[in-house]
Design a protein around this motif. Structure first.
Motif, short mmCIF file in Angstrom:
data_model
loop_
_atom_site.label_atom_id
_atom_site.label_comp_id
_atom_site.label_asym_id
_atom_site.label_seq_id
_atom_site.Cartn_x
_atom_site.Cartn_y
_atom_site.Cartn_z
N MET A 154 0.83 -1.20 0.00
CA MET A 154 0.00 0.00 0.00
C MET A 154 0.87 1.26 0.00
O MET A 154 0.68 2.18 -0.78
CB MET A 154 -0.89 -0.01 1.25
CG MET A 154 -1.85 1.15 1.28
SD MET A 154 -2.89 1.14 2.75
CE MET A 154 -1.75 1.73 3.98
N ALA A 155 1.87 1.23 0.94
CA ALA A 155 2.73 2.41 1.03
C ALA A 155 3.50 2.63 -0.26
O ALA A 155 3.68 3.76 -0.71
CB ALA A 155 3.69 2.24 2.19
N LEU A 203 1.24 4.20 -2.70
CA LEU A 203 1.04 5.62 -2.38
C LEU A 203 2.27 6.44 -2.75
O LEU A 203 2.16 7.56 -3.25
CB LEU A 203 0.74 5.77 -0.89
CG LEU A 203 -0.60 5.22 -0.41
CD1 LEU A 203 -0.70 5.28 1.10
CD2 LEU A 203 -1.74 5.97 -1.05
N ARG A 226 -1.83 18.54 17.47
CA ARG A 226 -2.31 17.19 17.13
C ARG A 226 -2.00 16.85 15.68
O ARG A 226 -1.48 15.77 15.37
CB ARG A 226 -3.82 17.14 17.37
CG ARG A 226 -4.43 15.76 17.34
CD ARG A 226 -5.80 15.78 18.00
NE ARG A 226 -6.69 16.73 17.37
CZ ARG A 226 -7.52 16.44 16.38
NH1 ARG A 226 -7.51 15.24 15.87
NH2 ARG A 226 -8.33 17.34 15.88
N ARG A 227 -2.29 17.78 14.79
CA ARG A 227 -2.14 17.50 13.36
C ARG A 227 -0.67 17.47 12.95
O ARG A 227 -0.28 16.66 12.11
CB ARG A 227 -2.92 18.53 12.54
CG ARG A 227 -4.42 18.32 12.65
CD ARG A 227 -5.23 19.45 12.11
NE ARG A 227 -6.64 19.22 12.38
CZ ARG A 227 -7.50 18.63 11.54
NH1 ARG A 227 -7.09 18.23 10.36
NH2 ARG A 227 -8.75 18.45 11.87
N GLN A 228 0.14 18.34 13.53
CA GLN A 228 1.56 18.32 13.16
C GLN A 228 2.25 17.08 13.71
O GLN A 228 3.21 16.60 13.12
CB GLN A 228 2.22 19.62 13.60
CG GLN A 228 1.63 20.80 12.83
CD GLN A 228 2.42 22.09 12.89
OE1 GLN A 228 2.51 22.81 11.91
NE2 GLN A 228 2.97 22.42 14.02
N ALA A 229 1.74 16.55 14.81
CA ALA A 229 2.30 15.30 15.34
C ALA A 229 2.04 14.15 14.38
O ALA A 229 2.73 13.13 14.41
CB ALA A 229 1.70 14.99 16.70
N ARG A 230 1.05 14.29 13.51
CA ARG A 230 0.75 13.24 12.52
C ARG A 230 1.38 13.53 11.16
O ARG A 230 1.21 12.77 10.22
CB ARG A 230 -0.76 13.12 12.33
CG ARG A 230 -1.47 12.59 13.55
CD ARG A 230 -2.96 12.64 13.37
NE ARG A 230 -3.62 12.14 14.57
CZ ARG A 230 -4.91 12.35 14.87
NH1 ARG A 230 -5.66 13.05 14.04
NH2 ARG A 230 -5.42 11.87 15.95
N GLY A 231 2.02 14.69 11.06
CA GLY A 231 2.57 15.08 9.76
C GLY A 231 1.52 15.67 8.84
O GLY A 231 1.76 15.90 7.66
N LEU A 232 0.31 15.90 9.38
CA LEU A 232 -0.80 16.39 8.55
C LEU A 232 -1.11 17.86 8.85
O LEU A 232 -2.24 18.31 8.67
CB LEU A 232 -2.05 15.54 8.80
CG LEU A 232 -1.90 14.03 8.58
CD1 LEU A 232 -3.19 13.30 8.94
CD2 LEU A 232 -1.55 13.74 7.13
N GLN A 250 5.55 7.31 7.73
CA GLN A 250 4.59 6.74 8.70
C GLN A 250 3.72 5.68 8.03
O GLN A 250 3.46 4.62 8.61
CB GLN A 250 3.69 7.84 9.25
CG GLN A 250 4.39 8.79 10.21
CD GLN A 250 3.39 9.78 10.79
OE1 GLN A 250 2.72 9.48 11.75
NE2 GLN A 250 3.30 10.95 10.18
N LEU A 251 3.26 5.99 6.81
CA LEU A 251 2.41 5.02 6.10
C LEU A 251 3.18 3.74 5.81
O LEU A 251 2.64 2.63 5.91
CB LEU A 251 1.88 5.63 4.81
CG LEU A 251 0.82 6.74 4.98
CD1 LEU A 251 0.44 7.31 3.62
CD2 LEU A 251 -0.42 6.18 5.67
N ASN A 269 4.86 10.85 14.46
CA ASN A 269 4.40 9.45 14.44
C ASN A 269 2.91 9.34 14.78
O ASN A 269 2.41 8.26 15.09
CB ASN A 269 5.23 8.59 15.40
CG ASN A 269 5.08 9.05 16.85
OD1 ASN A 269 4.42 10.05 17.12
ND2 ASN A 269 5.70 8.35 17.76
N GLY A 270 2.23 10.45 14.73
CA GLY A 270 0.81 10.47 15.13
C GLY A 270 -0.09 9.61 14.28
O GLY A 270 -1.08 9.07 14.77
N LEU A 271 0.27 9.46 12.99
CA LEU A 271 -0.57 8.63 12.12
C LEU A 271 -0.50 7.16 12.54
O LEU A 271 -1.51 6.46 12.56
CB LEU A 271 -0.10 8.75 10.67
CG LEU A 271 -0.81 9.77 9.79
CD1 LEU A 271 -0.25 9.71 8.38
CD2 LEU A 271 -2.31 9.52 9.77
N LEU A 285 -2.38 6.82 15.59
CA LEU A 285 -3.83 6.87 15.33
C LEU A 285 -4.35 5.47 14.96
O LEU A 285 -5.40 5.04 15.45
CB LEU A 285 -4.12 7.86 14.18
CG LEU A 285 -5.57 7.99 13.76
CD1 LEU A 285 -6.39 8.63 14.87
CD2 LEU A 285 -5.70 8.84 12.49
#
Lengths: 402, 397
Positions: free
Chosen positions: A1-2, A5, A74-80, B24-25, B70-72, B75
């Motif tokens: 998948m990765a 992507l 929160r969002r920057q911790a996810r890279g989003l 992350q993905l 590493n939040g994704l 999650l």
């Protein structure tokens, strides 16, 4: 998948890149403005940018000022996180102090072209916490159907109220600070707010008298039947839209909403002057801060987009759009002849002094503290409890040094 | 509208330009693939979420140590944790306490769909903001602007109402049944009426929430009436018939009807069809509701639940009819399944060449047990006749 992507990102998306933009607005605006309307405001800039980069898409999301810090974390911790954040200058400094936006530098030619007072609001060691793109001065809004001519002085404002027009004022710092300038108390208040912690120097008698004079006028105005005080600007705007109020101070950022509600009946004018001189008009600076998660390509495109927004031609186009803001580029004189509203905005902007409330480099937490003190001190005064003398002493006592 | 939503989704792909997202993905995918491959290698079979959670946390660790987002990954770990929690709730709390069919209904119709919905909403909120997405306009329907948020809200609320109204409706009908002394059939009918009422109120709320004005509703009603004349006539007819049956109470769950000569119990009165259970072969019959309006229906439970059954037999004419009739009534009276009131009654039906024809009528309390009692009586009559030396006579054609 990765892997899939990655290939997708590598092949297809290079031509159609996206930038993520957060528009940070007050909770009041958040409930009435939607994404599609915001996209329209950005359309002139994107149209210009599309000539350089046709495949670029701008993904706009809206957040309230109260939520933005938590959301960014929160969002920057996810890279989003976002690539760009449109926000007030004060909040941009707060976010920079918390490490949630990155510092940027400006090319010297642009540094010289932007208003120094505006740039000063976002200057941090080694660069800027954000780049200013527009100014939104405070003006007065009136209902043309009920008030053919707006008051130019405080005395006229009260006489219009005595003649049957309903006036709305809010006890928020930005909603009432302007009147301190018209009554000659703005400098005294600025000195009060910029005292150093531990400063035990007594407040000058002249400053005390100026502040008392300002409070006396507010007390006098509150005694008028048709002058109504509200706790926040949102209530004032709602009352104006509902037709209960005929004259209110308003931010140019709320003009679009008021125009949508009142149509041609909406009149815009500078705030009234007074015996102390012009009003100490507040002017919010809208700045663009830069997020932490952008790819190198996104960083470059984000900077290109913001630099383009500072181009004199684009600045003029923005001031003529629905945004109704004043340019920050000194080489982009606003086309005042084409719009009475723009003329009022520019005149109001000229009233903004270097010691205006928002020029004091106060943090958002300072503003919240000031807001609470002003509400606590002025509420009894405008409902007829307590004297102006007491209120003056309380204000001097409670307005906390930073 | 579809273009707009597609365009929106395409915009999210911009995140894939970011190395911090791709790494992350990549690590999360690796964790999920390994978790999948462990399925048959572990000595104890574990659910996928249990296998994935530690692996996801393991993948998040190096990113954390390197100071990378590493939040994704976390999650996805949260989703796994929530899935484990749901599994534990199902297995140790709900399954032991609820009847099998109720538990399966709750799990497949409510818990799992709600979990899936929350996961999807959580992921959408991660890449966008739900409050913004909710304002995406879908167009103007009957003069009212409709947004993605209002439409989604209406769909979710209606679904939850249809699925979730079972328990409150059953509770209310049980309470009403207790206080008003309703029988089982009436309680089930009341339960259905309550459910339909809740769903109807939900539909009205949905239309109001979507901003349908009166003109819009009239337009819908107009369109529907045309549709009724053509495509959906049968469905609507069955639906109205179902409601009518409920209110009239002529066919209620628990009643016993004779369908094709066989007694069947009404199990469920649905919107389109009624489900009946036939005991002779354990079959479930789905009968369109309107059938009860267009054909004669025999019910054994309309005014009371007793059923009058009968059996015919021929006996040689050498045995006295009075003796035979007394014997038949005595056999019936002694059988536990036969009601004392009204009493069993034997009658002489016909004379034949060398035979007399008799009929034995008797009542049973449960209409569905009529066949069983009849068979048992036949057996006892055979045994009694054998003891008395009475012989059956085949009728002469």
């Amino acid at each position: 998948m990765a892997l899939g992507l990655t290939l997708l990102a590598g092949c297809g998306l290079q031509r159609h890149s996206s930038l993520f933009l957060y528009e940070v607005v007050s909770s009041e605006a958040l409930s009435v403005v939607n994404r599609a309307e915001l996209a329209k405001l950005w359309a002139p800039l994107l149209n210009s940018y599309s000539q350089i980069d046709p495949g670029m898409k701008l993904e706009i999301m809206m957040f309230s000022e109260e939520r933005i810090t938590e959301e960014l974390r929160r969002r920057q911790a996810r890279g989003l996180g976002p690539d760009l954040i449109v926000i007030s200058g004060v909040m941009a400094n707060d976010l920079y102090a918390k490490g949630l936006v990155r510092r940027v530098t400006l090319p010297p030619y642009l540094e010289q072209a932007l208003e120094p007072e505006v740039l000063g609001r976002v200057r941090v060691p080694g660069g800027y916490s954000a780049l200013p793109v527009a100014r939104a001065p405070e003006v007065s809004c009136f209902n043309r159907a009920r008030m053919p001519r707006p008051p130019e002085t405080l005395a006229e404002l009260l006489s219009q109220a005595a003649a049957g027009r309903h006036v709305g004022l809010s006890l928020s710092p930005l909603g009432i600070w302007w009147s301190s300038g018209s009554l000659g108390a703005d400098e005294a208040l600025a000195r009060l707010l910029t005292r150093r912690p531990g400063d035990t120097t007594p407040v000058a008698e002249a400053d005390r008298r100026a502040i008392e004079g300002w409070l006396r006028w507010l007390h006098h105005a509150a005694m008028q039947n048709r002058v109504n005080f509200f706790n926040d600007a949102q209530d004032v705007n709602e009352g104006f839209l509902a037709g209960h109020l005929d004259w209110i101070p308003c931010s140019s950022l709320s003009l679009k909403r008021l125009r949508d509600g009142l149509g041609d009946r909406l009149g815009v004018a500078p705030l009234p002057t007074g015996p102390g001189g012009p009003p100490s008009t507040a002017s919010q600076v809208r700045v663009v801060a830069f997020g932490l998660n952008s790819s190198p390509l996104q960083r470059r495109k984000a900077m290109d987009l913001v630099l383009l927004s500072l181009n004199p031609l684009v600045q003029r186009a923005l001031s003529l759009s629905d945004a109704e803001v004043v340019p920050v580029n000194r080489y982009a004189p606003p086309p005042v002849a084409s719009s009475a509203t723009l003329k009022a905005l520019v005149r109001s902007q000229s009233y903004v002094k270097s010691d205006a409330l928002q020029s004091l480099a106060l943090s958002s937490s300072d503003m919240r503290r000031i807001s609470l003190v002003i509400e606590r001190v002025l509420t009894p005064l405008v409902v007829g409890l307590g004297s102006t003398r007491q209120a003056t002493e309380q204000l001097i006592e409670e307005l906390p040094p930073r | 509208m579809i273009d707009m939503l597609f365009d929106q989704a395409l915009g999210w792909l911009g995140y894939l330009q970011r190395p911090v997202v791709l790494e992350q993905l990549l690590l999360a995918s690796l964790a999920l693939v390994v978790a999948g491959s462990l399925r048959r290698r572990l000595p104890v079979p574990l659910p996928f979420a249990v296998r994935a959670l530690p692996l996801l946390l393991l993948m998040a660790l190096p990113l954390q140590l390197l100071g990378r987002p590493n939040g994704l990954v976390l999650l996805l770990a949260q989703v796994s944790l929530a899935r484990i929690g749901l599994g534990l709730l199902e297995r140790f709390v709900l399954e032991p306490r609820l009847p099998v069919d109720v538990f399966q209904h709750l799990r497949s119709r409510l818990l799992r769909p709600v979990f899936l919905l929350l996961v999807v909403l959580g992921l959408l909120n991660a890449v966008d903001t739900l409050s913004d997405l909710a304002t995406v306009p879908l167009g103007v329907w009957f003069g009212s602007p409709v947004t993605l948020g209002t439409l989604s809200q209406v769909v979710v609320v209606l679904y939850l109402l249809v699925v979730g109204s079972v328990v409150p409706a059953a509770g209310l009908s049980w309470l009403s049944g207790r206080s008003l002394g309703l029988n089982k059939g009436s309680r089930r009918a009341l339960e259905l009426v309550l459910r339909y009422t809740m769903v109807s109120i939900g539909i009205l709320w949905a239309l109001y929430h979507l901003g349908f004005n009166r003109n819009g509703l009239l337009a819908v009603a107009g369109g529907l009436s045309v549709g009724l004349g053509f495509g959906v006539k049968e469905i609507f007819s069955n639906f109205i018939s179902g409601l009518w049956l409920l209110f009239e109470g002529s066919v209620r769950p628990g009643e016993v009807l004779i369908i094709d000569g066989q007694p069947c119990e009404v199990r469920q009165l649905g919107l389109r069809a009624t489900t009946l259970w036939r005991g002779s072969d354990n079959a479930e019959l789905m009968i369109p509701n309107q059938s009860f309006f267009t054909s004669t229906t025999t019910s054994f439970t309309r005014s009371d639940r007793t059923r009058r059954c009968s059996l015919m037999l021929q006996v040689a004419d050498r045995h006295g009819p009075r003796q035979i009739m007394e014997m038949l009534e005595a056999v019936a009276r002694e059988h536990a399944g036969v009601l004392a009131e009204p009493p069993p009654k034997a009658s002489l039906q016909d004379y034949g060449p060398g035979t007399f024809s008799y009929q034995l009528s008797f009542s049973v309390a449960d209409p569905l047990k009529g066949g069983g009692v009849t068979s048992a009586l036949r057996l006892e009559i055979c045994e009694t006749f054998a003891e008395q030396g009475i012989t059956f006579q085949q009728p002469v054609a």
